[in-house]
Design an enzyme around this catalytic site. Structure first.
Site, PDB file in Angstrom:
ATOM      1  N   LYS A 171       0.849  -1.197   0.000  1.00 38.11           N
ATOM      2  CA  LYS A 171       0.000   0.000   0.000  1.00 38.11           C
ATOM      3  C   LYS A 171       0.887   1.251   0.000  1.00 38.11           C
ATOM      4  O   LYS A 171       1.576   1.514   0.974  1.00 38.11           O
ATOM      5  CB  LYS A 171      -0.908   0.029   1.237  1.00 38.11           C
ATOM      6  CG  LYS A 171      -1.960   1.122   1.123  1.00 38.11           C
ATOM      7  CD  LYS A 171      -2.577   1.505   2.447  1.00 38.11           C
ATOM      8  CE  LYS A 171      -1.810   2.568   3.180  1.00 38.11           C
ATOM      9  NZ  LYS A 171      -1.662   3.854   2.489  1.00 38.11           N
ATOM     10  N   GLY A 191      -5.267   3.466  -0.545  1.00 39.15           N
ATOM     11  CA  GLY A 191      -6.151   3.930   0.523  1.00 39.15           C
ATOM     12  C   GLY A 191      -5.379   4.628   1.626  1.00 39.15           C
ATOM     13  O   GLY A 191      -4.143   4.707   1.602  1.00 39.15           O
ATOM     14  N   GLY A 232      -4.715   0.942   5.633  1.00 42.85           N
ATOM     15  CA  GLY A 232      -3.454   0.498   6.237  1.00 42.85           C
ATOM     16  C   GLY A 232      -3.693  -0.309   7.501  1.00 42.85           C
ATOM     17  O   GLY A 232      -3.100  -1.384   7.692  1.00 42.85           O
ATOM     18  N   GLU A 291      10.719   1.605   9.711  1.00 38.34           N
ATOM     19  CA  GLU A 291      11.687   2.654   9.324  1.00 38.34           C
ATOM     20  C   GLU A 291      10.971   3.985   9.500  1.00 38.34           C
ATOM     21  O   GLU A 291      10.066   4.307   8.733  1.00 38.34           O
ATOM     22  CB  GLU A 291      12.106   2.464   7.858  1.00 38.34           C
ATOM     23  CG  GLU A 291      12.682   1.096   7.525  1.00 38.34           C
ATOM     24  CD  GLU A 291      14.093   0.895   8.041  1.00 38.34           C
ATOM     25  OE1 GLU A 291      14.723   1.893   8.446  1.00 38.34           O
ATOM     26  OE2 GLU A 291      14.559  -0.252   8.056  1.00 38.34           O
ATOM     27  N   CYS A 343      13.928  11.420   4.574  1.00 42.23           N
ATOM     28  CA  CYS A 343      14.052  11.140   6.011  1.00 42.23           C
ATOM     29  C   CYS A 343      15.483  11.351   6.501  1.00 42.23           C
ATOM     30  O   CYS A 343      15.711  11.568   7.678  1.00 42.23           O
ATOM     31  CB  CYS A 343      13.602   9.715   6.292  1.00 42.23           C
ATOM     32  SG  CYS A 343      14.522   8.506   5.319  1.00 42.23           S
ATOM     33  N   GLU A 353      10.253  16.755  13.819  1.00 42.31           N
ATOM     34  CA  GLU A 353      10.619  16.546  12.414  1.00 42.31           C
ATOM     35  C   GLU A 353       9.707  17.429  11.559  1.00 42.31           C
ATOM     36  O   GLU A 353       8.498  17.210  11.501  1.00 42.31           O
ATOM     37  CB  GLU A 353      10.414  15.076  12.034  1.00 42.31           C
ATOM     38  CG  GLU A 353      10.791  14.795  10.598  1.00 42.31           C
ATOM     39  CD  GLU A 353      10.480  13.372  10.166  1.00 42.31           C
ATOM     40  OE1 GLU A 353       9.409  12.851  10.519  1.00 42.31           O
ATOM     41  OE2 GLU A 353      11.320  12.781   9.458  1.00 42.31           O
TER      42      GLU A 353
HETATM   43  P1  NAD Z   1       2.782   8.379   7.663  1.00 41.03           P
HETATM   44  O1  NAD Z   1       3.263   7.583   8.808  1.00 41.03           O
HETATM   45  O2  NAD Z   1       1.691   9.356   7.872  1.00 41.03           O
HETATM   46  O3  NAD Z   1       2.257   7.413   6.499  1.00 41.03           O
HETATM   47  C1  NAD Z   1       3.071   6.395   5.956  1.00 41.03           C
HETATM   48  C2  NAD Z   1       2.199   5.284   5.408  1.00 41.03           C
HETATM   49  O4  NAD Z   1       1.495   4.669   6.484  1.00 41.03           O
HETATM   50  C3  NAD Z   1       1.116   5.761   4.442  1.00 41.03           C
HETATM   51  O5  NAD Z   1       0.988   4.806   3.413  1.00 41.03           O
HETATM   52  C4  NAD Z   1      -0.133   5.795   5.313  1.00 41.03           C
HETATM   53  O6  NAD Z   1      -1.320   5.646   4.597  1.00 41.03           O
HETATM   54  C5  NAD Z   1       0.116   4.593   6.205  1.00 41.03           C
HETATM   55  N1  NAD Z   1      -0.594   4.610   7.488  1.00 41.03           N
HETATM   56  C6  NAD Z   1      -0.977   5.667   8.226  1.00 41.03           C
HETATM   57  N2  NAD Z   1      -1.594   5.253   9.355  1.00 41.03           N
HETATM   58  C7  NAD Z   1      -1.565   3.896   9.342  1.00 41.03           C
HETATM   59  C8  NAD Z   1      -2.002   2.888  10.245  1.00 41.03           C
HETATM   60  N3  NAD Z   1      -2.610   3.198  11.380  1.00 41.03           N
HETATM   61  N4  NAD Z   1      -1.794   1.595   9.931  1.00 41.03           N
HETATM   62  C9  NAD Z   1      -1.166   1.274   8.790  1.00 41.03           C
HETATM   63  N5  NAD Z   1      -0.734   2.180   7.880  1.00 41.03           N
HETATM   64  C10 NAD Z   1      -0.922   3.480   8.158  1.00 41.03           C
HETATM   65  O7  NAD Z   1       4.070   9.063   7.043  1.00 41.03           O
HETATM   66  P2  NAD Z   1       4.128  10.078   5.832  1.00 41.03           P
HETATM   67  O8  NAD Z   1       3.644  11.396   6.304  1.00 41.03           O
HETATM   68  O9  NAD Z   1       3.516   9.449   4.619  1.00 41.03           O
HETATM   69  O10 NAD Z   1       5.709  10.119   5.541  1.00 41.03           O
HETATM   70  C11 NAD Z   1       6.581  10.960   6.200  1.00 41.03           C
HETATM   71  C12 NAD Z   1       7.331  10.225   7.283  1.00 41.03           C
HETATM   72  O11 NAD Z   1       8.011   9.104   6.744  1.00 41.03           O
HETATM   73  C13 NAD Z   1       8.393  11.080   7.926  1.00 41.03           C
HETATM   74  O12 NAD Z   1       8.342  10.904   9.316  1.00 41.03           O
HETATM   75  C14 NAD Z   1       9.685  10.506   7.380  1.00 41.03           C
HETATM   76  O13 NAD Z   1      10.832  10.690   8.171  1.00 41.03           O
HETATM   77  C15 NAD Z   1       9.341   9.081   7.274  1.00 41.03           C
HETATM   78  N6  NAD Z   1      10.259   8.376   6.383  1.00 41.03           N
HETATM   79  C16 NAD Z   1      11.145   7.503   6.941  1.00 41.03           C
HETATM   80  C17 NAD Z   1      12.063   6.841   6.118  1.00 41.03           C
HETATM   81  C18 NAD Z   1      13.052   5.860   6.689  1.00 41.03           C
HETATM   82  O14 NAD Z   1      13.610   5.108   5.914  1.00 41.03           O
HETATM   83  N7  NAD Z   1      13.284   5.834   7.981  1.00 41.03           N
HETATM   84  C19 NAD Z   1      12.047   7.083   4.739  1.00 41.03           C
HETATM   85  C20 NAD Z   1      11.132   7.980   4.231  1.00 41.03           C
HETATM   86  C21 NAD Z   1      10.228   8.629   5.047  1.00 41.03           C
END
Ligand code: NAD
Length: 495
Positions: free
Chosen positions: A189, A220, A226, A265, A304, A399
């Protein structure tokens, strides 16, 4: 027509906003979802696509498809899987420009940056397709009784693969490639904010010859789609990249499913340490400034691993700030080398932090608080450089994940390390120094999963990738990904 031709036709149709379709059991499912999420072009603020918000019952169908495909896929030989994954890489390569153009439209990044990420997605498939051909098996004789003991690994099962919006195709393929290579099947997803290149990717699996059900892609949001995906009892493991709050929510929601493997991650607030010895002559100065600026503003700071807290040794602080601003002004130009930030919500979040900085008396050395946006405007934020930010401020602690960097002073190596580690996060760090002993002594004391010395973002896909503290659990890459996607048993044979 095959799935790829259909996908291309859909994307090229003038009927915007077009609707994406889930990819389940080898076919795009066109039945109407109950709800659609608007996907917006961040450069214009206009809706161009509707992303289905897949409901739990449709998630179940996708999971069952992956479950049904698992026994046969997990028994394919490594050579067979390797050939199929190479074919996926070739097909992405063949359609590189299509992927890059849509990644740029969907995410807001520049086309040039999107091309880099498509190339890295291709590299993910090529890397894991060859990695699996070169695994060694651990076996040993126990002398005392001449028993033979060996490790036996097998694919772990069906995985939920969940990715964020900042590097959509690259991060999703960083999960799909090893998952399939190690013999698992998956329901993936992408972020609801950036789903288009995942849709394009789904359209090439049939052409590549990947059997039906091995990889399913559903679209979605987090709370509906998720959450249903990660908590399903049929899911053996979750490989998740995203924010720390979501990582915590996933851990909570699956806490009772003890055997479920979680690879998380998460977020970062990464330090860049600039020592005076990285500033001895003009060539070194230029290199130091360039590296710190790249780490701060690449992809609008939406990586990130970006270094958003810069700490500079007192003796060069004033000169560095001056050089840094001149370089950023010249190099990071809105619309040319700086794209739009990914969404309206993200624009508003960044704006909120910049208003807070202003209220708290921070000095804007570059950029300012972006204007309040109207309904149909692009999400453009020029690079912001802040000084005089309190260490306890949320601007320094949280962040922000945008084109915003703080610069602060330090007076000794010990203080630099203490300031760098003064964060709940521990993902990455950059150390800029010409002192060989310091390169090691400082790097090895930093609470960060990845440390770059005089460089940033170089990757070797076999090295462990992941964070300390609130930045994550587990590591991915090479054999570390093998640990995520396989189960291991120790077998003892008597003499
Ligand atoms: P997010 O956590 O809001 O969403 C990430 C994904 O999780 C999306 O696909 C979202 O739909 C899904 N999601 C949200 N709630 C969920 C739940 N309860 N259960 C399952 N899935 C769920 O993050 P974002 O805003 O899309 O991305 C930004 C974040 O990602 C930043 O914190 C960034 O640092 C991090 N990031 C980390 C890495 C790494 O490798 N450590 C790499 C890239 C981005």
């Amino acid at each position: 027509r095959d799935t790829l031709d259909k996908a291309k036709a859909l994307l090229q149709s003038q009927n915007t906003p077009f609707r994406l379709e889930n990819f389940v059991n080898g076919a795009h499912i066109s039945e109407s979802a109950v709800e659609y999420i608007d996907s917006v072009d961040p450069k214009t603020g206009l809706v161009f696509c509707k992303v289905p918000c897949t409901q739990p019952e449709d998630i179940d169908a996708a999971i069952h498809s992956a479950k049904a495909a698992f026994p046969a896929w997990s028994k394919t030989t490594r050579a067979e899987r390797s050939a199929l994954l190479r074919r996926v890489a070739e097909l992405i390569k063949k359609h590189r420009e299509l992927f890059a153009a849509w990644e740029s439209i969907d995410q807001g990044k520049t086309l040039e940056r999107a091309r880099v990420e498509v190339d890295r997605a291709i590299a993910n498939f090529l890397y894991f397709s060859t990695f699996i051909l070169h695994q060694k098996t651990a076996a040993r004789m126990i002398d005392e009784d001449a028993a033979l003991t060996y490790e036996h690994r097998s694919p772990a099962g069906v995985f939920a693969l969940i990715s964020p919006w900042n590097m959509p195709l690259y991060l999703l393929t960083w999960k799909i490639a090893p998952c399939l290579a190690f013999g698992c099947t998956a329901v993936a997803k992408p972020s609801e904010v950036t789903s288009v290149t995942a849709f394009l990717l789904s359209s090439i699996f049939n052409k590549a010859g990947i059997p039906k059900g091995v990889i399913n892609i559903v679209f979605g949001d987090g709370p509906t789609t998720g959450a249903a995906l990660v908590t399903s009892p049929l899911i053996s493991g979750v490989s998740f990249t995203g924010g720390t709050a979501t990582g915590i929510a996933i851990r909570r929601a699956t806490a009772h499913q003890i055997g479920k493997h979680l690879s998380l991650e998460l977020g970062g607030k990464n330090p860049t340490l600039v020592f005076a010895d990285a500033y001895r002559d003009s060539i070194e100065q230029e290199c130091t400034v360039r590296t710190a600026a790249m780490a701060a503003f690449q992809n609008q700071g939406e990586i990130c691993l970006c270094g958003s807290r810069i700490y500079v040794e007192n003796t060069i602080y004033d000169q560095f700030v001056c050089d840094f601003i001149a370089h950023v002004n010249e190099t990071f130009v809105i619309g040319r080398t700086v794209g739009a930030v990914a969404s309206r919500a993200h624009y508003d979040k960044i704006r909120g932090y910049l208003r807070l900085a202003e209220q708290q008396g921070a000095v804007f050395k570059l950029g300012g608080v972006p204007k309040e946006l109207g309904a149909r405007e692009g999400y453009w934020i020029a690079p912001v450089v802040l000084t005089d930010v309190l260490p306890s401020s949320r601007v320094m602690k949280d962040e922000i994940f945008g084109p915003v960097v703080t610069i602060s002073r330090f007076y000794s190596e010990g203080e630099a390390i203490r300031l760098a580690n003064d964060s709940e996060y521990g993902l990455a760090a950059v150390v800029l120094t010409s002192d060989g002993a310091r390169m090691r002594s400082v790097s090895e004391q930093l609470e960060a999963g990845m440390v770059w010395v005089n460089s940033w973002l170089q990757r070797e896909l076999g090295t462990p990738f992941g964070g300390m503290k609130a930045s994550g659990t587990g590591r991915e890459g090479g054999e570390y990904s093998r640990d995520v996607f396989t189960v291991v048993r120790t077998v003892h044979l008597p003499a």
